[in-house]
Design a protein around this motif. Structure first.
Motif, PDB file in Angstrom:
ATOM      1  N   HIS A 121      49.257  -3.936 -31.940  1.00  0.00           N
ATOM      2  CA  HIS A 121      49.676  -4.858 -30.871  1.00  0.00           C
ATOM      3  C   HIS A 121      51.134  -5.291 -31.009  1.00  0.00           C
ATOM      4  N   ARG A 122      51.773  -5.008 -32.124  1.00  0.00           N
ATOM      5  CA  ARG A 122      53.120  -5.526 -32.381  1.00  0.00           C
ATOM      6  C   ARG A 122      54.128  -5.185 -31.271  1.00  0.00           C
ATOM      7  N   PRO A 123      54.183  -3.942 -30.764  1.00  0.00           N
ATOM      8  CA  PRO A 123      55.171  -3.654 -29.710  1.00  0.00           C
ATOM      9  C   PRO A 123      55.006  -4.537 -28.472  1.00  0.00           C
ATOM     10  N   VAL A 124      53.754  -4.755 -28.055  1.00  0.00           N
ATOM     11  CA  VAL A 124      53.509  -5.613 -26.886  1.00  0.00           C
ATOM     12  C   VAL A 124      53.934  -7.046 -27.185  1.00  0.00           C
ATOM     13  N   LEU A 125      53.616  -7.531 -28.375  1.00  0.00           N
ATOM     14  CA  LEU A 125      53.962  -8.903 -28.741  1.00  0.00           C
ATOM     15  C   LEU A 125      55.471  -9.096 -28.847  1.00  0.00           C
ATOM     16  N   THR A 126      56.162  -8.092 -29.366  1.00  0.00           N
ATOM     17  CA  THR A 126      57.617  -8.172 -29.462  1.00  0.00           C
ATOM     18  C   THR A 126      58.247  -8.233 -28.068  1.00  0.00           C
ATOM     19  N   LEU A 183      66.082 -10.717 -29.522  1.00  0.00           N
ATOM     20  CA  LEU A 183      65.154  -9.891 -30.288  1.00  0.00           C
ATOM     21  C   LEU A 183      64.988 -10.409 -31.712  1.00  0.00           C
ATOM     22  N   TRP A 184      66.075 -10.967 -32.277  1.00  0.00           N
ATOM     23  CA  TRP A 184      65.961 -11.546 -33.617  1.00  0.00           C
ATOM     24  C   TRP A 184      64.915 -12.659 -33.621  1.00  0.00           C
ATOM     25  N   ASP A 185      65.002 -13.566 -32.665  1.00  0.00           N
ATOM     26  CA  ASP A 185      64.030 -14.664 -32.587  1.00  0.00           C
ATOM     27  C   ASP A 185      62.643 -14.140 -32.272  1.00  0.00           C
ATOM     28  N   ASP A 218      38.465 -11.312 -29.016  1.00  0.00           N
ATOM     29  CA  ASP A 218      39.460 -10.596 -28.207  1.00  0.00           C
ATOM     30  C   ASP A 218      40.790 -10.644 -28.941  1.00  0.00           C
ATOM     31  N   ALA A 219      41.085  -9.597 -29.696  1.00  0.00           N
ATOM     32  CA  ALA A 219      42.292  -9.597 -30.524  1.00  0.00           C
ATOM     33  C   ALA A 219      43.556  -9.722 -29.683  1.00  0.00           C
ATOM     34  N   ARG A 220      43.638  -8.964 -28.590  1.00  0.00           N
ATOM     35  CA  ARG A 220      44.840  -9.003 -27.756  1.00  0.00           C
ATOM     36  C   ARG A 220      45.052 -10.398 -27.172  1.00  0.00           C
ATOM     37  N   GLY A 221      43.987 -10.994 -26.649  1.00  0.00           N
ATOM     38  CA  GLY A 221      44.103 -12.321 -26.076  1.00  0.00           C
ATOM     39  C   GLY A 221      44.505 -13.355 -27.114  1.00  0.00           C
ATOM     40  N   PHE A 222      43.909 -13.262 -28.298  1.00  0.00           N
ATOM     41  CA  PHE A 222      44.255 -14.185 -29.382  1.00  0.00           C
ATOM     42  C   PHE A 222      45.728 -14.070 -29.745  1.00  0.00           C
ATOM     43  N   LEU A 223      46.222 -12.843 -29.895  1.00  0.00           N
ATOM     44  CA  LEU A 223      47.600 -12.623 -30.326  1.00  0.00           C
ATOM     45  C   LEU A 223      48.609 -13.004 -29.240  1.00  0.00           C
ATOM     46  N   ILE A 224      48.278 -12.749 -27.987  1.00  0.00           N
ATOM     47  CA  ILE A 224      49.170 -13.162 -26.900  1.00  0.00           C
ATOM     48  C   ILE A 224      49.261 -14.691 -26.847  1.00  0.00           C
ATOM     49  N   THR A 225      48.128 -15.352 -27.045  1.00  0.00           N
ATOM     50  CA  THR A 225      48.125 -16.815 -27.053  1.00  0.00           C
ATOM     51  C   THR A 225      48.987 -17.359 -28.181  1.00  0.00           C
ATOM     52  N   VAL A 226      48.766 -16.876 -29.390  1.00  0.00           N
ATOM     53  CA  VAL A 226      49.523 -17.363 -30.550  1.00  0.00           C
ATOM     54  C   VAL A 226      51.009 -17.080 -30.386  1.00  0.00           C
ATOM     55  N   THR A 227      51.345 -15.866 -29.989  1.00  0.00           N
ATOM     56  CA  THR A 227      52.756 -15.487 -29.838  1.00  0.00           C
ATOM     57  C   THR A 227      53.427 -16.308 -28.748  1.00  0.00           C
ATOM     58  N   SER A 228      52.732 -16.508 -27.630  1.00  0.00           N
ATOM     59  CA  SER A 228      53.304 -17.292 -26.526  1.00  0.00           C
ATOM     60  C   SER A 228      53.575 -18.728 -26.965  1.00  0.00           C
ATOM     61  N   ARG A 229      52.623 -19.346 -27.636  1.00  0.00           N
ATOM     62  CA  ARG A 229      52.804 -20.737 -28.047  1.00  0.00           C
ATOM     63  C   ARG A 229      53.935 -20.876 -29.060  1.00  0.00           C
ATOM     64  N   ASP A 257      63.743   1.201 -26.007  1.00  0.00           N
ATOM     65  CA  ASP A 257      62.568   1.642 -26.781  1.00  0.00           C
ATOM     66  C   ASP A 257      62.091   0.596 -27.785  1.00  0.00           C
ATOM     67  N   ALA A 258      62.817  -0.520 -27.940  1.00  0.00           N
ATOM     68  CA  ALA A 258      62.385  -1.584 -28.849  1.00  0.00           C
ATOM     69  C   ALA A 258      61.642  -2.692 -28.126  1.00  0.00           C
ATOM     70  N   LEU A 259      61.427  -2.527 -26.813  1.00  0.00           N
ATOM     71  CA  LEU A 259      60.873  -3.610 -26.008  1.00  0.00           C
ATOM     72  C   LEU A 259      59.402  -3.440 -25.663  1.00  0.00           C
ATOM     73  N   GLY A 260      58.741  -2.537 -26.340  1.00  0.00           N
ATOM     74  CA  GLY A 260      57.324  -2.356 -26.080  1.00  0.00           C
ATOM     75  C   GLY A 260      57.072  -1.542 -24.824  1.00  0.00           C
ATOM     76  N   PRO A 261      55.827  -1.430 -24.416  1.00  0.00           N
ATOM     77  CA  PRO A 261      55.481  -0.616 -23.237  1.00  0.00           C
ATOM     78  C   PRO A 261      56.160  -1.125 -21.971  1.00  0.00           C
ATOM     79  N   LEU A 262      56.640  -0.181 -21.160  1.00  0.00           N
ATOM     80  CA  LEU A 262      57.229  -0.515 -19.858  1.00  0.00           C
ATOM     81  C   LEU A 262      56.611   0.388 -18.800  1.00  0.00           C
ATOM     82  N   ASP A 263      55.284   0.456 -18.815  1.00  0.00           N
ATOM     83  CA  ASP A 263      54.592   1.419 -17.968  1.00  0.00           C
ATOM     84  C   ASP A 263      54.178   0.869 -16.609  1.00  0.00           C
TER      85      ASP A 263
END
Length: 287
Positions: free
Chosen positions: A11-16, A26-28, A50-61, A89-95
């Motif tokens: 999930h790291r690319p999406v979270l980044t 990007l540093w922050d 729900d791993a994705r939902g959990f990680l999006i919540t934590v990262t967003s907050r 290419d460092a910004l995660g999926p752009l699909d």
């Protein structure tokens, strides 16, 4: 635990990409994602449905908290603060078009106008298509308030977002035409390329010379560009894929910079020049 860590890395690319959209740095963003990993590592995998939902919540907050403190620092910044340009290419999926549009440099810059909650609501809804109920839980607001924030954010951003974005090929051709006209001192060609209300932004961060205020209007931008080109020789340049679109990596007068253009149709409505060396270390190895 190895599987737990591997799931996070998936999930790291999406979270980044999410954290960058919220912070413009990007540093922050990487620091926020690493903090999210530390929280993930302390959670029992069996407690997460729900791993994705959990990680999006934590990262967003975490990003919202970081953005609140960053805004205080940016208010004291020397000259205009511009987002850190990032290799695509460092910004995660752009699909999807929404994922690509929300990392466009002009959009990330415009999002500085939003409050941290507005920015989070806009990104989570626009880019990640999360339902309002889930967004409300993340930003700790009501669903009705989230709908209002999304609508308000859209109005703030509407004037500066190109409703008919150029293809990469069209963008690259206009970028090359702009550079050739500028280097050749072709004022007629530059005039044809620039919108009447074009704005030129420069970010030196107080570390290198840069305009302390935006330069507004075709005539003033033409004079500004002409003055720079008469003073500094362009020693090297390259076209790179930055924030989902072609951009210029330029060395002029011994200084490195990234130049990005915002378009309205086939006219340039914004010129962004990032000269602060702290924001360029991923593109240039020399100071």
């Amino acid at each position: 635990m190895t599987e737990h860590a591997e799931e996070f890395e998936a999930h790291r690319p999406v979270l980044t990409g999410l954290a960058y959209r919220l912070l413009g740095s990007l540093w922050d963003a990487e620091d926020v994602v690493q903090d999210a990993y530390l929280r993930w590592s302390r959670v029992d995998p069996g407690d997460i449905r729900d791993a994705r939902g959990f990680l999006i919540t934590v990262t967003s907050r975490l990003a919202i908290d970081q953005l609140r403190s960053a805004r205080v620092t940016r208010e004291a910044y020397v000259g205009p603060w511009l987002p850190e340009p990032v290799a695509t290419d460092a910004l995660g999926p752009l699909d999807t078009a929404e994922l690509r549009d929300t990392v466009a440099y002009a959009t990330v810059h415009l999002m500085e106008r939003l409050t941290p909650p507005e920015r989070a609501v806009f990104v989570l809804r626009e880019a990640f298509q999360l339902p309002y109920e889930e967004i409300a839980s993340i930003v700790e607001a009501s669903v009705a308030n989230c709908r209002q924030m999304y609508s308000r954010a859209g109005r703030h951003l509407a004037a500066g977002r190109d409703r008919f974005p150029l293809s990469d090929d069209e963008h690259a051709k206009l970028l090359t035409r702009f550079l050739e006209a500028a280097r050749g001192g072709d004022l007629g060609a530059l005039t044809d390329l620039l919108a009447e209300d074009v704005v030129a932004w420069s970010d030196g961060g107080g570390k290198v010379s840069a305009a302390r205020r935006p330069v507004v209007g075709r005539a003033k931008v033409l004079a500004f560009l002409t003055g720079l080109l008469n003073r500094y020789e362009v020693e090297a340049f390259d076209v790179l894929d930055v924030n989902g679109a072609p951009a210029l990596a330029i060395t002029a007068g011994g200084r490195h910079q990234i130049g990005l253009l915002g378009f309205r149709g086939a006219r340039i409505e914004a010129i962004y020049t990032v000269r602060n060396p702290d924001k360029l270390t991923r593109f240039f190895t020399e100071p």
